[in-house]
Design a protein around this motif. Sequence first.
Motif, PDB file in Angstrom:
ATOM      1  N   TYR A   1       6.143  13.754   5.599  1.00 12.81           N
ATOM      2  CA  TYR A   1       5.565  12.447   5.294  1.00 12.81           C
ATOM      3  C   TYR A   1       4.708  11.973   6.470  1.00 12.81           C
ATOM      4  O   TYR A   1       3.557  11.570   6.312  1.00 12.81           O
ATOM      5  CB  TYR A   1       6.669  11.413   4.988  1.00 12.81           C
ATOM      6  N   LEU A   2       5.293  12.037   7.664  1.00 15.21           N
ATOM      7  CA  LEU A   2       4.581  11.527   8.839  1.00 15.21           C
ATOM      8  C   LEU A   2       3.373  12.402   9.189  1.00 15.21           C
ATOM      9  O   LEU A   2       2.355  11.905   9.661  1.00 15.21           O
ATOM     10  CB  LEU A   2       5.531  11.410  10.030  1.00 15.21           C
ATOM     11  N   ALA A   3       3.488  13.699   8.921  1.00 15.15           N
ATOM     12  CA  ALA A   3       2.371  14.598   9.237  1.00 15.15           C
ATOM     13  C   ALA A   3       1.155  14.272   8.375  1.00 15.15           C
ATOM     14  O   ALA A   3       0.021  14.535   8.765  1.00 15.15           O
ATOM     15  CB  ALA A   3       2.794  16.053   9.038  1.00 15.15           C
ATOM     16  N   HIS A   4       1.396  13.698   7.192  1.00 18.86           N
ATOM     17  CA  HIS A   4       0.281  13.460   6.264  1.00 18.86           C
ATOM     18  C   HIS A   4       0.028  11.983   5.995  1.00 18.86           C
ATOM     19  O   HIS A   4      -0.765  11.651   5.115  1.00 18.86           O
ATOM     20  CB  HIS A   4       0.535  14.218   4.952  1.00 18.86           C
ATOM     21  N   VAL A   5       0.696  11.108   6.771  1.00 19.71           N
ATOM     22  CA  VAL A   5       0.584   9.674   6.496  1.00 19.71           C
ATOM     23  C   VAL A   5      -0.859   9.198   6.644  1.00 19.71           C
ATOM     24  O   VAL A   5      -1.285   8.226   6.037  1.00 19.71           O
ATOM     25  CB  VAL A   5       1.560   8.871   7.400  1.00 19.71           C
ATOM     26  N   ASP A   6      -1.616   9.949   7.450  1.00 22.94           N
ATOM     27  CA  ASP A   6      -2.990   9.585   7.763  1.00 22.94           C
ATOM     28  C   ASP A   6      -3.998  10.168   6.767  1.00 22.94           C
ATOM     29  O   ASP A   6      -5.178   9.843   6.802  1.00 22.94           O
ATOM     30  CB  ASP A   6      -3.277  10.149   9.168  1.00 22.94           C
ATOM     31  N   ASP A   7      -3.530  11.036   5.868  1.00 24.78           N
ATOM     32  CA  ASP A   7      -4.472  11.721   4.967  1.00 24.78           C
ATOM     33  C   ASP A   7      -4.825  10.889   3.737  1.00 24.78           C
ATOM     34  O   ASP A   7      -5.921  10.989   3.212  1.00 24.78           O
ATOM     35  CB  ASP A   7      -3.881  13.057   4.466  1.00 24.78           C
ATOM     36  N   GLY A   8      -3.871  10.113   3.275  1.00 29.04           N
ATOM     37  CA  GLY A   8      -4.070   9.394   2.018  1.00 29.04           C
ATOM     38  C   GLY A   8      -4.463   7.949   2.257  1.00 29.04           C
ATOM     39  O   GLY A   8      -4.783   7.555   3.376  1.00 29.04           O
ATOM     40  N   PRO A   9      -4.461   7.137   1.194  1.00 29.96           N
ATOM     41  CA  PRO A   9      -4.799   5.725   1.339  1.00 29.96           C
ATOM     42  C   PRO A   9      -3.781   4.981   2.205  1.00 29.96           C
ATOM     43  O   PRO A   9      -2.596   5.338   2.228  1.00 29.96           O
ATOM     44  CB  PRO A   9      -4.772   5.199  -0.101  1.00 29.96           C
ATOM     45  N   ALA A  10      -4.264   3.971   2.926  1.00 29.63           N
ATOM     46  CA  ALA A  10      -3.386   3.229   3.829  1.00 29.63           C
ATOM     47  C   ALA A  10      -2.427   2.315   3.071  1.00 29.63           C
ATOM     48  O   ALA A  10      -1.366   1.961   3.569  1.00 29.63           O
ATOM     49  CB  ALA A  10      -4.222   2.414   4.821  1.00 29.63           C
ATOM     50  N   GLY A  11      -2.814   1.926   1.866  1.00 34.67           N
ATOM     51  CA  GLY A  11      -1.947   1.054   1.073  1.00 34.67           C
ATOM     52  C   GLY A  11      -1.230   1.835  -0.014  1.00 34.67           C
ATOM     53  O   GLY A  11      -1.449   3.038  -0.191  1.00 34.67           O
TER      54      GLY A  11
END
Length: 461
Positions: free
Chosen positions: A16-26
């Motif tokens: 989850y944390l590795a990809h938290v930046d890949d998708g929408p912020a909301g």
Amino acid sequence: MDPSLLRQTAEHAVQYLAHVDDGPAGATRSATEVRAALATVLPTAGVAAEQVVAELVGAVRGGLVASPGPRYFGFVTGGAVPAALAADWLAAAWDQNAFSAVSSPAASAVEAVAVEWLKDLLGLPAGASAGLTTGAQMANVTGLAAARHAVLARAGWDVAAAGLSGAPPVRVLAGAEAHVTIQRALRLLGLGAATPVAADGQGRMRAEALADALAAGKGPAIVCAQAGNVNTGACDPLEAVVAAAREHGAWVHVDGAFGLWAAASPALAPGVAGAAGADSWATDGHKWLNVPYDCGVVAVADPQAHRAAMALDAAYLARPDASERSNSDWVAEASRRARGFPVYAALRALGRSGVADLVDRCCALARRMASALEADPRLEILNEVVLNQVLVRVDDDDAATDAAVTAVQRDGTCWLGGTRWQGRAAMRISISNWSTTEQDVDRSAAAIRAALGGLAPRSGW
Ligand SMILES: *Cc1c(COP(=O)(O)O)cnc(C)c1O
């Protein structure tokens, strides 16, 4: 205990944390949609833990906001520095009852060290007592409970024994832009609504108005001051507030949920000068210190008042060594989570200079965001960017501003919320996350400006 469950779960968290930046912020799914993906009827028979975790991970997908990530600017939401997250996992695995030195010597010792470090870092008196609460809300309740006890004791009234019926009236004065949790704290404590003290255009309490209000009455009084307005970031003039309160024998409580952290930065500390002269303080760990939820901090200059308002006593709670910390003496909880572990870990990992750098960096990023947005003729910055908060207005128009908030949220590059500031709509940007970079701010500013493209410019532009 089957170790594979926890290893698999850790892997879910890591992914989850590795990809938290890949998708929408909301979030992309509403609470109603997430609910539909959950088992909604209480099952009669249980299922295997692996299945529970896998189902939960699947069901919440899209319903999580990327607040651990670098472009979530909603509310005042920090992330979690890695050391604090790791220590929080241990707090859950160790499952200590952080009530007292008997229920967990480790939780008592670690919290004792953590609160000493916090006082030192925030420039609070070494002799103050302190506790870790669920958040600034309960830190406000706790500080104001100590205040209630002390001001009534000075008036010859023992509120612990006699309650409030028939007590001398307590005057409570709060800045007109005090946080809503102050109002709830006063409600819980039976102190009624505060008398508002006029604030300036940034939300700072006017010290002369406070002095006038104090002079206009007599008897026990409590002043609720603020470090860090939740919209503008502005701090009350604490030196003058404390001086006025001293003159009238009033208690000063400072709600510094995030703003008190300015004291940890040599560059920003002058903005909260005078804070140390107050009587009680509330702040958050889960905002600017970037420890996981839930964590707030209360400190009280007079440990006797703090203890009188909060401590428990029963034969079975007796401590063999009274010098050891009983965490529960300083908060409104008995059994509790060992919040000291993540706080200790965050402070140990960052060090004094790391905390100062975190605070300075967020403020520099807020200024960078403000200048990037200000360059757009359709955007106006409504506040003096003194800390990590930026208020933005679109086309000098409420409807356009609200529409821009929705458009930015839909775009998903970053997430920010809407607010009302002095009767006008504003986009509210808070930069509180340890992992936000200049690139994140530039990307977000570009996305905000691009989102305006989809909105009809106001006639006249
Ligand atoms: C966030 C905030 C609070 C409430 O803090 P919680 O951690 O949500 O309980 C209180 N006062 C101010 C100024 C805040 O910014």
